[in-house]
Design a protein around this motif. Structure first.
Motif, short mmCIF file in Angstrom:
data_model
loop_
_atom_site.label_atom_id
_atom_site.label_comp_id
_atom_site.label_asym_id
_atom_site.label_seq_id
_atom_site.Cartn_x
_atom_site.Cartn_y
_atom_site.Cartn_z
N ARG A 11 68.39 -14.91 86.28
CA ARG A 11 66.97 -14.62 85.97
C ARG A 11 66.18 -14.76 87.41
O ARG A 11 66.41 -15.65 87.93
CB ARG A 11 66.42 -15.95 85.19
N LEU A 12 65.34 -14.04 87.55
CA LEU A 12 64.35 -14.16 88.79
C LEU A 12 63.45 -14.95 88.52
O LEU A 12 62.99 -15.61 89.63
CB LEU A 12 64.02 -12.33 89.03
N GLU A 13 62.81 -15.04 87.40
CA GLU A 13 61.92 -16.16 87.29
C GLU A 13 62.80 -17.39 87.33
O GLU A 13 64.08 -17.56 86.82
CB GLU A 13 61.55 -15.97 85.95
N GLU A 37 62.56 -14.81 96.74
CA GLU A 37 61.72 -13.71 96.54
C GLU A 37 60.63 -13.68 97.10
O GLU A 37 59.97 -14.99 97.22
CB GLU A 37 61.64 -13.43 94.85
N GLY A 62 52.08 -14.55 85.49
CA GLY A 62 51.78 -14.30 84.12
C GLY A 62 51.84 -15.43 83.11
O GLY A 62 51.34 -15.26 82.07
N VAL A 163 46.83 -12.31 78.17
CA VAL A 163 47.42 -12.54 79.23
C VAL A 163 46.55 -11.67 80.46
O VAL A 163 46.12 -10.53 79.94
CB VAL A 163 48.82 -11.90 79.47
N HIS A 460 58.98 -17.94 88.64
CA HIS A 460 59.06 -19.24 87.90
C HIS A 460 60.24 -19.33 86.49
O HIS A 460 60.03 -18.07 86.16
CB HIS A 460 57.50 -19.53 87.14
N PRO A 463 61.68 -20.39 80.51
CA PRO A 463 62.42 -21.40 79.58
C PRO A 463 62.93 -22.72 80.17
O PRO A 463 63.29 -23.45 79.41
CB PRO A 463 63.82 -20.31 79.15
N TYR B 9 65.39 -8.36 80.21
CA TYR B 9 65.44 -8.69 81.55
C TYR B 9 64.26 -8.73 82.33
O TYR B 9 63.55 -7.70 82.09
CB TYR B 9 66.77 -8.13 82.31
N TRP B 10 64.15 -9.56 83.37
CA TRP B 10 63.03 -9.33 84.35
C TRP B 10 63.57 -9.55 85.65
O TRP B 10 64.21 -10.06 86.14
CB TRP B 10 61.91 -10.52 83.88
N SER B 11 62.86 -8.70 86.42
CA SER B 11 62.96 -8.69 87.93
C SER B 11 61.82 -9.06 88.69
O SER B 11 61.07 -10.14 88.20
CB SER B 11 63.55 -7.26 88.19
N GLY B 12 61.36 -8.21 89.48
CA GLY B 12 60.13 -8.62 90.36
C GLY B 12 58.91 -8.69 89.62
O GLY B 12 58.11 -7.79 89.94
N SER B 13 58.78 -9.67 88.98
CA SER B 13 57.45 -9.53 87.82
C SER B 13 56.79 -10.87 87.88
O SER B 13 57.29 -12.01 88.47
CB SER B 13 57.83 -8.97 86.39
N CYS B 14 55.69 -11.02 87.05
CA CYS B 14 55.13 -12.22 87.14
C CYS B 14 55.08 -13.09 85.89
O CYS B 14 54.75 -14.17 85.84
CB CYS B 14 53.44 -12.13 87.15
N GLY B 15 55.97 -12.71 84.91
CA GLY B 15 56.14 -13.39 83.57
C GLY B 15 55.42 -13.02 82.60
O GLY B 15 55.60 -13.41 81.47
N GLY B 16 54.18 -12.34 82.79
CA GLY B 16 53.31 -11.98 81.88
C GLY B 16 53.67 -11.23 80.66
O GLY B 16 53.41 -11.24 79.44
N GLU B 18 56.83 -11.28 79.45
CA GLU B 18 57.55 -12.47 78.62
C GLU B 18 56.75 -13.04 77.74
O GLU B 18 56.69 -13.31 76.55
CB GLU B 18 58.19 -13.37 79.52
N PHE B 39 71.39 -10.43 75.57
CA PHE B 39 71.22 -11.05 76.86
C PHE B 39 69.51 -10.98 76.84
O PHE B 39 68.83 -10.16 76.85
CB PHE B 39 71.56 -9.99 77.87
N PRO B 41 67.51 -14.06 79.15
CA PRO B 41 67.62 -15.45 79.90
C PRO B 41 66.45 -16.32 79.29
O PRO B 41 66.48 -17.39 79.23
CB PRO B 41 67.62 -15.03 81.31
N VAL B 42 65.29 -15.56 79.07
CA VAL B 42 63.96 -16.49 78.64
C VAL B 42 64.35 -17.30 77.39
O VAL B 42 63.72 -18.39 77.00
CB VAL B 42 62.84 -15.59 78.69
N GLU B 72 68.88 -7.56 94.78
CA GLU B 72 69.33 -8.26 93.70
C GLU B 72 68.66 -7.48 92.37
O GLU B 72 69.48 -7.18 91.43
CB GLU B 72 69.03 -9.73 93.61
N ASN B 73 67.59 -7.06 92.13
CA ASN B 73 66.78 -6.70 91.11
C ASN B 73 67.55 -5.26 91.05
O ASN B 73 67.75 -4.66 90.05
CB ASN B 73 65.32 -6.16 91.60
#
Lengths: 488, 330
Positions: A11-13, A37, A62, A163, A460, A463, B9-16, B18, B39, B41-42, B72-73
């Motif tokens: 996970r990147l977060e 990152e 986010g 959001v 971040h 989970p 899956y998430w890469s270079g993002s902010c989590g919004g 998700e 798959f 991960p969150v 990696e992304n």
């Protein structure tokens, strides 16, 4: 030297990677918690108009865009030397309290809580929100969903979007609250107070009543004596939206208290070549490395540190629980990191109480929501408490309000050094004589999960479950053992 | 019979993105009922090894959010492309680079230099993060940043695009309903390359504000004119609102609280370059036929790059980025 790599490659977060090095005896010599990152907001925001910052910096995170939205707009207010009308401040803070209730709920039930509710040794597959629902029942699960819904509903009603809200502008807000909306938000707020009390009761029944958990909380594995930071109001009570930053020393005495525009006198950021994230520390104590105690400038900024740094809570029910926590854990300050979870629930109750205070304020539906900036903008600092730590935005502009320089010290970043120390300490307790305890992964995970880490706000851990891989090498560099979780 | 497989899956993002998915609340149980989550991960215990062990295209539906910011992304994008039958570019970062794509206005070295030389940074040795560092105990590594932000489709083949920063939860729920109907044989998949979970017109079309096609003489900044008239078109009140070039689908949420559209749903249907369309839209509401005066009025927009490519720079015609800089510098 032997090496153990804890590598969360999925996970990147929550993207962090821990390398642990063992000495000749097989004990932990050192560890490195790396953040892989960088996105470069401090550079590419230069050239943008200052009123864009509450919108652009939302996208740093986010999970807590509301915090960036508020810190950014407060920095813009300061740059224009404009004071928003009272109603605008009330609306901003109301949105922010609803957000806090949602965010703290998510962390307790979905991220941090499962370790306690399901148990730290429970099978990994059960230590998640679904496991929590199975254990406590769908009725409670439904309440958790309801709390998250209500919080986001209020963020959307005031902020436009659930959001990345869009409502705050230099000098105030763009939204006028109607009486109908106000009533609806008040009802949800009263429900939130009940929910927060229910959550504290659940913590009491499930966690505090269980001696094993209590031992884990008060034990030594998760204990570091650092400085503590938090925003306080004029009475030194916890505040999330406004006030001064207060720092107490490891004995709980006030070390400094500063207004937002004084932050540079108090904070510095240390750089290491092996990670993209910097390590903030108290400038007037100094950087002494990853070590705790009064001579080390390392500080923590979390729910627990806010409670440690304040003299109490500004609302009555939260204050009762504040007193109970310190009574149970032996007085202030509390150094045990796992108590962050308890402090988070006390903050949840405060946010819900404050929500109702704000929405029942007679000024909340006033149409006086904006004060036009008239001064030429120059420079401004905005500080709020993000759930994961004190958030500082500092902007410099030209005479048109176009940014010429940006400095950000973001929530979780404050805690980077303490997290590095907590994980090292957990590793030291669990790795002896070259033997890796099977419980290592979750115990290390618990060490940083308590902080609710949101790395660089770019990466971040939503989970709270870090993919980890521990690789144990012998002194010739050959692989002896691998323990994995969430990774191949 | 085993259920089809789902991945996110998430890469270079902010989590919004998700958070937006979690905000579909109970609907998430429908995902659980109709898919095996292979798959994510969150939400659950998921392992890259499990993905690697899958047959090619064994994942039916993969939602990818986040841009391609580092090596990696990129590696993960190739892996999930190979294993997924339907790869969805989910949200603004994956689809158009989003706000972090503004990083493409600068060489990556400048992004890095700025971060480690801010006024509060204590960096006497002028250290920069290194992909490989020799520490006293051994060697440790972090991934290298790519020279610019790439969208997912610039790196791998993408089946569908779902815009929004983040996509609105009701749109996510609608897409999940659609896919479930497809599984049940009650609906058909849209053609490859389609934009899903969004409308087919512009934000203006779903904005209830009144448009009078009143031409404007000057652009104004929102803090200078707020509060805006709640009934009238924001652009016509002189505040640059990106509605005319932006795809519909959000129900004009930002204008609903008195704020301008900032364009997070990306280019409207049929638009080749977002910024070019927006310039045209702005020019068309300007009350002038004199090109010089029009230009002068457009100069009232203080940050054209940010205004016209706030979310879309990495996917725009010129893409900006390090390659553009190199051409200029060499």
């Amino acid at each position: 030297m032997e090496r153990i790599t804890i590598d969360p490659i999925t996970r990147l977060e929550g993207h962090g990677k821990i390398d642990i090095f063992l000495d000749d005896k097989g004990d932990v010599a050192n560890s490195y918690f790396q953040i892989p990152e960088l996105r470069g907001f401090e550079r590419f925001c230069v050239g943008r108009p200052i009123e864009e910052m509450p919108l652009l910096t939302n996208r740093i995170c986010g999970v807590c865009p509301e915090a960036h939205h508020m810190a950014a707009v407060k920095a813009a207010d300061a740059a224009y030397k404009v004071t928003p009308p009272r109603t605008a401040k009330l609306l901003r803070e109301l949105l922010y309290m609803a957000f806090y209730c949602t965010d703290h709920t998510t962390h307790f039930y979905a991220l941090g809580g499962p370790d306690f509710i399901i148990g730290p040794d429970a099978p990994v597959a059960e230590r998640n929100i679904l496991g929590v629902i199975h254990k406590v029942g769908m009725e409670i699960g439904g309440k958790v969903i309801q709390m998250r819904k209500f919080g986001h509903k209020v963020v959307e009603m005031i902020g436009g979007r659930k959001v990345h809200p869009a409502v705050a502008i230099p000098g105030g807000v763009t939204k006028i609250l109607s009486e109908g909306e106000r009533k609806e938000i008040e009802e949800m707020g009263r429900w939130a107070i009940d929910f927060a009390q229910f959550s504290l009761q659940a913590f009491n029944d499930i966690v505090l009543a269980n001696q094993t958990y209590l031992d884990l909380i008060v034990g030594d594995i998760y204990r570091d004596e650092t400085y503590y930071m938090g925003l306080v109001d004029e009475n030194n009570k916890v505040n999330f939206y406004d006030g001064k930053v207060r720092v107490v020393d490891p004995e709980g005495k006030e070390f400094c208290k500063y207004a937002p525009n004084e932050y540079m006198n108090h904070l510095s950021e240390h750089v290491e070549p092996w990670t993209y994230l910097k390590f903030p520390y108290l400038k007037n104590v100094g950087w002494k490395g990853f070590t705790d105690g009064k001579d080390s400038g390392v500080y923590m900024a979390t729910p627990l540190s806010r409670l440690n740094a304040a003299d109490g809570m500004a609302t009555p029910l939260a204050q009762e629980h504040y007193e109970k926590m310190y009574e149970t854990l032996g007085g202030k300050p509390v150094h045990q990191r796992l108590a962050i979870h308890w402090a988070r629930l006390i903050e949840l109750l405060y946010a819900a109480e404050r929500w109702v205070e704000l929405v029942t304020d007679p000024d909340i539906t006033s149409s006086d929501v904006h004060c036009k900036p008239t001064e030429i903008p120059t420079e401004g600092v905005g500080i709020v408490e993000a759930p994961r730590g004190t958030l500082t935005h500092h902007y410099w502009t030209d005479e048109r309000g176009i940014l010429t320089q940006v400095n950000l010290i973001v929530g979780t970043t404050n805690n980077y050094a303490p997290i590095q120390m907590s994980t090292k300490k957990a590793a030291q307790h669990l790795i002896k004589g070259g033997k890796v305890n099977e419980g290592l992964l979750n115990m290390v995970e618990m060490a940083f999960r308590a902080y609710d880490p949101c790395f660089g706000c770019a990466t971040h851990s939503l989970p709270g479950q870090m993919p980890l891989e521990v690789r144990l090498h012998d002194q010739r560099g050959e692989l002896m053992d691998v323990i994995k979780q969430y990774v191949d | 019979m085993s259920k089809p497989k789902f991945a996110m899956y998430w890469s270079g993002s902010c989590g919004g993105c998700e958070i937006a998915v979690i905000n579909i609340h109970e609907k998430i149980l429908d995902v659980d009922a109709n898919f095996d989550i292979a798959f994510w991960p969150v939400a659950m215990d998921a392992k890259v090894k499990d993905v690697e062990a899958l047959e090619d295209e064994e994942i039916l539906l993969c939602l990818w959010n986040g841009s391609i910011r580092n090596e990696e992304n990129e590696h993960m994008a190739h892996l999930l492309r190979k294993k997924s039958k339907l790869l969805v570019s989910f949200g603004s970062c994956a689809t158009e680079g989003c706000v972090p794509g503004l990083g493409n206005l600068f060489p990556v070295a400048e992004l890095i230099d700025t971060a480690y030389t801010t006024l509060t940074t204590d960096n006497p040795d002028n250290i920069r993060p290194q992909t490989v560092t020799q520490v006293p105990e051994g060697e440790i590594t972090i991934p290298a940043m790519k020279d610019r932000v790439h969208t997912l489709a610039q790196v791998v083949d993408v089946d569908y695009f779902m815009p929004g920063c983040p996509p609105e939860s009701h749109q996510i729920a609608a897409v999940i309903d659609l896919v479930i109907e497809v599984l049940q044989g009650k609906a058909e998949l849209p053609p490859k390359g389609a934009v899903i979970g969004a409308g087919h017109s512009t934000v203006c079309e779903e904005c209830p504000r009144q448009r009078n096609v009143k031409a404007i003489k000057a652009f104004r900044r929102i803090q200078d004119v707020a509060p805006l008239d709640p009934e009238l078109c924001i652009l016509e009140q002189g505040v640059p609102c990106n509605g005319p070039a932006t795809r519909s689908g959000c129900k004009a949420r930002c204008p609903s609280v008195g704020a301008q559209c900032i364009g997070c749903y990306g280019p409207a249907e049929g638009v080749v370059d977002y910024g070019a369309r927006l310039v045209t839209a702005f020019a068309s509401v300007i009350d002038s036929r004199d090109p010089e005066e029009i230009e002068q009025i457009l100069d009232g927009i203080p940050d054209p790059a940010g205004q016209f490519y706030r979310f879309n720079l990495a996917d725009s015609l010129f893409q900006a980025g390090a390659s553009a800089f190199k051409k200029n510098e060499v």
